[in-house]
Design a protein around this motif. Sequence first.
Motif, PDB file in Angstrom:
ATOM      1  N   THR A  64      26.631  65.474  92.677  1.00  0.00           N
ATOM      2  CA  THR A  64      25.978  66.084  91.545  1.00  0.00           C
ATOM      3  C   THR A  64      24.433  65.807  91.454  1.00  0.00           C
ATOM      4  OG1 THR A  64      26.476  63.746  90.561  1.00  0.00           O
ATOM      5  CG2 THR A  64      28.385  65.789  90.400  1.00  0.00           C
ATOM      6  N   ARG A  65      23.938  65.105  92.256  1.00  0.00           N
ATOM      7  CA  ARG A  65      22.654  64.514  92.134  1.00  0.00           C
ATOM      8  C   ARG A  65      21.566  64.955  93.414  1.00  0.00           C
ATOM      9  NH1 ARG A  65      23.164  58.488  89.674  1.00  0.00           N
ATOM     10  NH2 ARG A  65      25.661  58.664  88.781  1.00  0.00           N
TER      11      ARG A  65
ATOM     12  N   VAL B 193      20.262  64.442  87.884  1.00  0.00           N
ATOM     13  CA  VAL B 193      21.680  64.843  87.711  1.00  0.00           C
ATOM     14  C   VAL B 193      21.749  66.297  87.443  1.00  0.00           C
ATOM     15  CG1 VAL B 193      23.859  64.291  86.849  1.00  0.00           C
ATOM     16  CG2 VAL B 193      22.405  62.493  87.100  1.00  0.00           C
ATOM     17  N   ILE B 194      22.378  66.919  88.297  1.00  0.00           N
ATOM     18  CA  ILE B 194      22.420  68.438  88.105  1.00  0.00           C
ATOM     19  C   ILE B 194      23.831  69.025  87.645  1.00  0.00           C
ATOM     20  CG2 ILE B 194      22.257  70.774  89.363  1.00  0.00           C
ATOM     21  CD1 ILE B 194      19.606  69.300  88.879  1.00  0.00           C
ATOM     22  N   GLY B 195      24.866  68.379  88.430  1.00  0.00           N
ATOM     23  CA  GLY B 195      26.341  69.019  88.265  1.00  0.00           C
ATOM     24  C   GLY B 195      26.816  69.548  89.370  1.00  0.00           C
TER      25      GLY B 195
ATOM     26  N   ILE C  90      36.062  70.829  82.456  1.00  0.00           N
ATOM     27  CA  ILE C  90      36.817  71.460  83.918  1.00  0.00           C
ATOM     28  C   ILE C  90      36.134  70.735  85.025  1.00  0.00           C
ATOM     29  CG2 ILE C  90      36.802  73.479  85.192  1.00  0.00           C
ATOM     30  CD1 ILE C  90      36.570  75.113  82.635  1.00  0.00           C
ATOM     31  N   SER C  91      34.819  70.429  85.179  1.00  0.00           N
ATOM     32  CA  SER C  91      34.392  69.707  86.264  1.00  0.00           C
ATOM     33  C   SER C  91      34.964  68.429  86.287  1.00  0.00           C
ATOM     34  CB  SER C  91      32.785  69.485  86.246  1.00  0.00           C
ATOM     35  OG  SER C  91      32.276  68.756  87.049  1.00  0.00           O
ATOM     36  N   ALA C  92      35.280  67.690  85.316  1.00  0.00           N
ATOM     37  CA  ALA C  92      35.776  66.202  85.450  1.00  0.00           C
ATOM     38  C   ALA C  92      37.009  66.279  85.633  1.00  0.00           C
ATOM     39  CB  ALA C  92      35.539  65.547  83.782  1.00  0.00           C
TER      40      ALA C  92
ATOM     41  N   GLU D 200      30.120  63.300  86.498  1.00  0.00           N
ATOM     42  CA  GLU D 200      28.636  63.132  86.125  1.00  0.00           C
ATOM     43  C   GLU D 200      28.084  64.090  84.969  1.00  0.00           C
ATOM     44  OE1 GLU D 200      28.159  61.062  90.143  1.00  0.00           O
ATOM     45  OE2 GLU D 200      29.439  62.647  88.997  1.00  0.00           O
ATOM     46  N   PRO D 201      28.274  65.631  85.030  1.00  0.00           N
ATOM     47  CA  PRO D 201      28.072  66.444  84.029  1.00  0.00           C
ATOM     48  C   PRO D 201      28.570  65.972  82.496  1.00  0.00           C
ATOM     49  CG  PRO D 201      28.737  67.773  86.126  1.00  0.00           C
ATOM     50  CD  PRO D 201      29.006  66.133  86.170  1.00  0.00           C
ATOM     51  N   ALA D 202      29.925  65.658  82.521  1.00  0.00           N
ATOM     52  CA  ALA D 202      30.437  65.088  81.299  1.00  0.00           C
ATOM     53  C   ALA D 202      29.881  63.892  80.729  1.00  0.00           C
ATOM     54  CB  ALA D 202      31.973  64.768  81.579  1.00  0.00           C
TER      55      ALA D 202
END
Length: 624
Positions: free
Chosen positions: A28-29, A64-66, A370-372, A378-380
């Motif tokens: 994610t980074r 941090v991008i996701g 959804i990602s989590a 990380e996006p969450a």
Amino acid sequence: MKYEQLAKDILSNVGGSENVEGLIHCYTRLRFTLKDQTKANKEAIENLKGVSAVMISGGQFQVVIGNQVSEVYDAVVSVGNIKVAKEDNSEEKAEKKGSFVDVISGIFLPVIGTMCACGMIKGLVALLVFFGAFTDKSTTYTILQGIGDSVFYYLPVFLGFTAAKRFGGNPFTGMVMGASMVYPNILALATAKPIMTLFGGTIFKASATATLAGIPVVAMDYNSTVFPVIIAVFFAVKLEKAINKKTPAVLKSFFAPFITLLIMLPLTFIVIGPIVSILSNLVANGLQSFFGFNVIIASMVFGIVWQILIMFGLHGMIFPLIFMNLGMYGYDFIFPGAFAASFTQVAACVALAMLEKNEEKKSISISSAISALFGITEPAIYGVTLPNKKAFIASVISSGIGGLIIGIFNVKMYVMGGMGIVGIINYINPKTGSIEGTPYAVLAAVVSMVICFTITYIWNKKQPTKTVTITTEKNTIYAPIKGQVRPLDQCSDATFASGVMGQGVMIIPEEGVVKAPSNGRIETIFPTGHAVGMTTEDGIELLIHVGLDTVELNGKHFTALKKDGDTVVAGEPIIQFDIRGIKKDGYRTETPVIITNADDYSKVTPVSFDLLDAMKPLMKVENK
């Protein structure tokens, strides 16, 4: 290129391509190694659309991008003409590699994805055997299990490559060192008949099963091991660099590796390997004793701290311990404590999405959930729960409860596959096909999600503001916000102060709710939620602009409760906003309340310049 502009903005704010010494990425980074971190504008990058957060950890500037990180990485490399493949063997650069955590993360990150993929294959095979698709005696099982086992069996080879690269050496020399450690005939010496005992009567007692030039060798089983190859390669890189400095250019391609392997591999088998293996065993046994002393508390604590480690970018240091346990015991007892963490982030994001009125923020919460769900949290964390604070705390607490359940049932993880929902198969024993711990892992996830959702929803659900029926007077505007009323010409914004927008007053808010100042119709709620235009039932056209230049916040700190065309009654909430957040981001909260069609009236009179409660008379107009 889809992310070209974002790449340009990131590069511009890290000090330009010339300030980038190195760049890699994980799940994610973007992980920059900058020549001068003081040139980076952390706040500006955090405000870029597409960036969740910026962390500085272990000598790295982490953006941090996701889930889109690989595409953004490619764009940054392309736009900045960054030569990521360039090798640098100088001692000076080697000294800049960062902290222990940074080094360990750099060694494991390149291979983590492949390890998870193979772990998932092993879990899938165990699942198929359990449901009778084929037996563990079939050739199908042998081939698929071999694919899944490959990266773990030959782990020293992979780590030899990444470690040498991380230490600034020849990665193929590191690869040969790892391959030699798992060479079948050498591994066979670990189970050969002992020829002598060394250090008898001490905790370092060991049996030598071979000799090398007459020197006893304590042969070890190095497949699936972690630290022996890393330590050995560290010293090998130092030696190879020293040899290269004295070697003519024409001989460098083979002479330095030749001498390095000839010296370091015997040293590895005689000294480094046995010592590091014994120390690794002591660490592993110590961890097992700690968890064995009270596995419930230990798992609960790990469940609590896991997301905090992610937040600071320190979670990478846990993976070597996990793989060490998997290699030594065939299972891991540390990571199960954090299994529920992905699911609590899902629950928190869903709860916030249900409460959110702003469509863009709702969309971010749903995509982060959804990602989590698939283990990428990380996006969450950075984009949704951490900014909310209450949601992040709820997630941490709930993850601890999940760890508590894991500890109560002493759940073990048998493979390091994916995380989140695909991580369920990690708890199927691939050797026996047993799913004994899997239901408890699922139970921990479900219970944690329910608790996290409930806490997040309750903590963030705003108590409905009671709309008091107000008997309004004709041609009277009531205070939409509680606060200090000031003449409009005292406003810090020259456009509002000049009266060019219309006549009115300015309020310095003390409460973060804009209420309808009269019965009427919402004409426009700005997409960013910072301003509203309405027409009262008496035909008075109003503009309420919360804060100055707050359009630049792009909706941050604002929640629109109504939409264009809605009919409202006096006192009905229209916008909620965070006064503290607006001020913290450097914006004034002065709120002009303007009658934009003042020219249609003979006179506009402010009722009072004082502290007013919401829905107290603010202005009166007189018809021509």
